[in-house]
Design a protein around this motif. Structure first.
Motif, mmCIF file in Angstrom:
data_model
loop_
_atom_site.group_PDB
_atom_site.id
_atom_site.type_symbol
_atom_site.label_atom_id
_atom_site.label_comp_id
_atom_site.label_asym_id
_atom_site.label_seq_id
_atom_site.Cartn_x
_atom_site.Cartn_y
_atom_site.Cartn_z
ATOM 1 N N ASP A 23 0.833 -1.207 0.000
ATOM 2 C CA ASP A 23 0.000 0.000 0.000
ATOM 3 C C ASP A 23 0.863 1.250 0.000
ATOM 4 O OD1 ASP A 23 -2.253 -1.591 0.068
ATOM 5 O OD2 ASP A 23 -2.513 -1.423 2.241
ATOM 6 N N ASN A 26 2.547 1.735 -3.546
ATOM 7 C CA ASN A 26 1.681 2.268 -4.598
ATOM 8 C C ASN A 26 1.216 3.687 -4.304
ATOM 9 O OD1 ASN A 26 1.590 0.164 -6.577
ATOM 10 N ND2 ASN A 26 0.430 -1.069 -5.128
ATOM 11 N N SER A 27 1.051 3.997 -3.028
ATOM 12 C CA SER A 27 0.707 5.358 -2.651
ATOM 13 C C SER A 27 1.845 6.318 -3.004
ATOM 14 C CB SER A 27 0.399 5.429 -1.153
ATOM 15 O OG SER A 27 0.157 6.759 -0.753
ATOM 16 N N ILE A 29 4.094 5.918 -5.438
ATOM 17 C CA ILE A 29 4.140 6.090 -6.893
ATOM 18 C C ILE A 29 3.068 7.077 -7.344
ATOM 19 C CG2 ILE A 29 3.848 4.930 -9.110
ATOM 20 C CD1 ILE A 29 4.980 2.388 -7.768
ATOM 21 N N SER A 30 1.869 6.948 -6.810
ATOM 22 C CA SER A 30 0.777 7.865 -7.168
ATOM 23 C C SER A 30 1.137 9.299 -6.812
ATOM 24 C CB SER A 30 -0.521 7.460 -6.456
ATOM 25 O OG SER A 30 -0.979 6.202 -6.907
ATOM 26 N N LYS A 33 3.785 10.729 -9.230
ATOM 27 C CA LYS A 33 3.208 11.082 -10.523
ATOM 28 C C LYS A 33 2.386 12.369 -10.433
ATOM 29 C CE LYS A 33 1.861 7.498 -13.108
ATOM 30 N NZ LYS A 33 1.266 6.198 -13.507
ATOM 31 N N GLU A 34 1.710 12.548 -9.301
ATOM 32 C CA GLU A 34 0.929 13.765 -9.097
ATOM 33 C C GLU A 34 1.836 14.989 -9.054
ATOM 34 O OE1 GLU A 34 -2.115 15.729 -5.788
ATOM 35 O OE2 GLU A 34 -1.514 13.636 -5.626
ATOM 36 N N MET A 56 3.420 -3.431 -8.204
ATOM 37 C CA MET A 56 3.240 -2.037 -8.603
ATOM 38 C C MET A 56 2.688 -1.901 -10.019
ATOM 39 S SD MET A 56 7.115 -0.717 -9.550
ATOM 40 C CE MET A 56 7.765 -0.834 -7.903
ATOM 41 N N SER A 58 -0.109 -1.847 -11.445
ATOM 42 C CA SER A 58 -1.263 -0.990 -11.728
ATOM 43 C C SER A 58 -0.903 0.489 -11.643
ATOM 44 C CB SER A 58 -2.403 -1.290 -10.744
ATOM 45 O OG SER A 58 -2.028 -0.938 -9.421
ATOM 46 N N LYS A 59 0.301 0.809 -11.176
ATOM 47 C CA LYS A 59 0.690 2.199 -10.952
ATOM 48 C C LYS A 59 1.856 2.651 -11.826
ATOM 49 C CE LYS A 59 -2.215 3.121 -7.574
ATOM 50 N NZ LYS A 59 -3.244 4.169 -7.693
ATOM 51 N N ILE A 60 2.829 1.789 -12.033
ATOM 52 C CA ILE A 60 4.053 2.212 -12.707
ATOM 53 C C ILE A 60 3.848 2.184 -14.222
ATOM 54 C CG2 ILE A 60 5.292 0.029 -13.092
ATOM 55 C CD1 ILE A 60 6.741 3.187 -11.416
ATOM 56 N N ASP A 61 4.586 3.029 -14.945
ATOM 57 C CA ASP A 61 4.414 3.139 -16.394
ATOM 58 C C ASP A 61 5.309 2.172 -17.163
ATOM 59 O OD1 ASP A 61 2.600 5.379 -16.177
ATOM 60 O OD2 ASP A 61 4.349 6.598 -15.667
#
Length: 393
Positions: A23, A26-27, A29-30, A33-34, A56, A58-61
Motif C-alpha cells: 500500500d 503504490n501510494s 508512486i501515485s 506522478k501527481e 506495482m 497498476s501504478k508504474i508506467d
C-alpha cells in the motif's frame, strides 16, 4: 511499518525477514506522478527490488530490464513488452532475438555501444522488425557511449534502417543530495538535444533520465519530503527541451516501503565492548554508504516488558564468520536481551538482492508483503543456499 505487523513476523519465528508494504509503495508512486505531472513517465529500475514488479503494475508506467533473468521475471509477472525498456551493458544475440521474435519488436531497447547497435540491427533485420531505441550517453564510465560516438550514429542513422532512434538515455549515479548536480546534467542534455537538431536535423522524441534522488538512510540524513520532487519538476519545466521525459528510478521509489527484521541471538562483552549477535547480517542488509557500521541507520528496538531508561552502546554484528559483519557500531539500546527484535527501516531497495547471500551458505531470508486488503502474506519462504555452493549432480 506498524509494530503489530512486525510482531506477527516475530511470533512466526520467521526472522530474519523483509516486509514490503505494498500500500505504501503504490501510494508513493501515485504521489510522485501527481507532483511530477503528466509529461513524465515513471520507469522503475527493477534491479532495485524485483519482488515488487507485479505489486506495482497498476501504478508504474515502465520497467527498466537489465538482464535475461529480469526479463523472465517480467514475463512471469505478466508485464507487457510495451512497458519494458530492455537495457544492460551485455546484450546477447540469443536473448535479443528471442525477445524480438516473441514480442514482434515491441518495447524500447537501449544502445550501449557500437557493437550493440550492430547487434540490434542484425536481429531486427532477420525478423523484419523496426525497433525503438534510445542511445545511452556515458557519464564518464563503462556505461553508454561518449558524445562524439552518439553524434556519429545520428549523422549516419540511415545505415540502421531497422531502428527508430527515439532519443537519449542518461544515468550518472545515485544518492544525489543536491539539485545543482541534476541541474548541471539537464542543462548539458539541453545543449546536446539542440546540437542534434541543428547539426543533424534530428529531433529527440524521448529523453530517459535517471535523476538519482537521495533516500535518507541514516539518522544524520535529512528527512525525505517533496523538496527533491518539486525541485526536479521545476528543473524539467525550465528545460528548452519540452518533449517526453522518462524518469528512471529504483531506490527512490522502492526504499521507503521496506523494513528488515532481525532477532538478537547472543550478547557478549569483549575488551569492554558490548556486542549483539543477530540472526541476520551484512549478507541481508546493505545500505548505500554504510561504511562498516560507522553510520547509524533508522531503526527500532522492540522488546517485551519494561526496560531501564538508560541506554548503552552496543555493536550490532551478524551471523557471518567475518570481522566485516558489522551492521552498526555503538548503537544506543536499552539493555537488550535475547529474542529482542531490531527493525531497520527504508530497506525496500537493493538489500533484498545486493547482499553477499551465498557467503557461509546461510539461508535466504523470508519475504513478506503487507497490504490492508490481504494482510501479511509470505511471498518467499526461508531458503537454503548450500546446494548452490556444492557440486550439482
Amino acid at each position: 511499518m506498524e509494530q503489530n505487523i512486525i510482531c506477527k513476523v516475530s511470533e512466526m519465528e520467521a526472522t530474519p525477514a523483509y516486509v514490503f508494504d505494498i500500500d505504501a509503495l503504490n501510494s508513493r508512486i501515485s504521489h510522485m506522478k501527481e507532483v511530477l505531472g503528466n509529461r513524465v513517465t515513471l520507469c522503475y529500475a527493477m534491479k532495485a527490488n524485483p519482488f515488487l514488479v507485479k505489486a506495482m503494475s497498476s501504478k508504474i508506467d515502465k520497467y527498466e530490464v537489465c538482464s535475461p533473468g529480469e526479463m523472465r521475471i517480467c514475463e512471469r509477472d505478466g508485464i507487457p513488452m510495451k512497458q519494458i525498456v530492455f537495457s544492460g551493458v551485455n546484450k546477447e544475440i540469443d536473448d535479443i532475438d528471442r525477445v524480438i521474435k516473441t514480442y514482434e519488436g515491441q518495447g524500447i531497447f537501449t544502445v550501449e555501444s557500437l557493437s550493440q547497435l550492430a547487434l540490434l540491427e542484425t536481429c531486427a533485420k532477420v525478423r523484419d522488425k523496426k525497433l525503438s531505441v534510445l542511445l545511452r550517453l556515458s557519464s564518464g564510465n563503462q556505461f553508454g557511449m561518449d558524445w562524439e560516438t552518439i553524434k556519429g550514429i545520428i549523422e549516419q542513422r540511415e545505415k540502421y534502417p531497422h531502428q527508430n532512434m527515439l532519443g537519449l538515455q542518461l544515468y550518472s549515479g545515485t544518492q544525489k543530495k543536491k539539485l545543482t548536480a541534476i541541474k548541471k546534467e539537464l542543462d548539458m542534455l539541453d545543449e546536446r538535444i539542440i546540437e542534434l537538431l541543428n547539426a543533424c536535423q534530428f529531433e529527440v522524441q524521448i529523453l530517459e533520465y535517471g535523476p538519482g534522488l537521495s533516500v535518507p538512510y541514516f539518522q544524520t540524513d535529512r528527512e525525505e519530503d517533496d523538496e527533491q520532487l518539486n525541485g526536479l519538476k521545476e528543473l524539467l519545466d525550465q528545460m528548452k527541451y519540452q518533449g517526453e521525459v522518462h524518469l528512471e528510478m529504483g531506490r527512490y521509489i522502492a526504499a521507503f516501503c521496506g523494513c528488515y527484521i532481525t532477532k538478537i541471538v547472543d550478547l557478549k562483552e569483549n575488551f569492554k565492548e558490548k556486542y549483539c549477535i543477530i540472526d541476520g547480517g551484512i549478507n541481508h542488509l546493505n545500505y548505500y554508504g554504510q561504511i562498516m557500521g560507522m553510520k547509524v541507520p533508522r531503526y527500532r528496538h522492540l522488546y517485551d516488558g519494561e526496560r531501564p531508561d538508560a541506554e548503552e552502546k552496543w555493536n550490532i554484528c551478524g551471523s557471518l564468520c567475518t570481522s566485516a559483519d558489522v551492521l552498526v557500531k555503538k548503537l544506543m539500546l536499552k539493555k537488550p536481551e535475547l529474542d529482542d527484535i531490531l527493525v531497520f527501516e527504508n530497506t525496500g531497495a537493493y538489500s533484498v538482492t545486493e547482499g553477499i547471500y551465498l557467503f557461509l551458505s546461510r539461508d535466504l531470508p523470508t519475504i513478506f508483503f503487507y497490504s490492508e486488503k490481504e494482510g501479511l502474506r509470505m511471498v518467499r519462504q526461508r531458503m537454503e543456499t548450500d546446494s548452490l555452493n556444492s557440486e550439482q549432480l
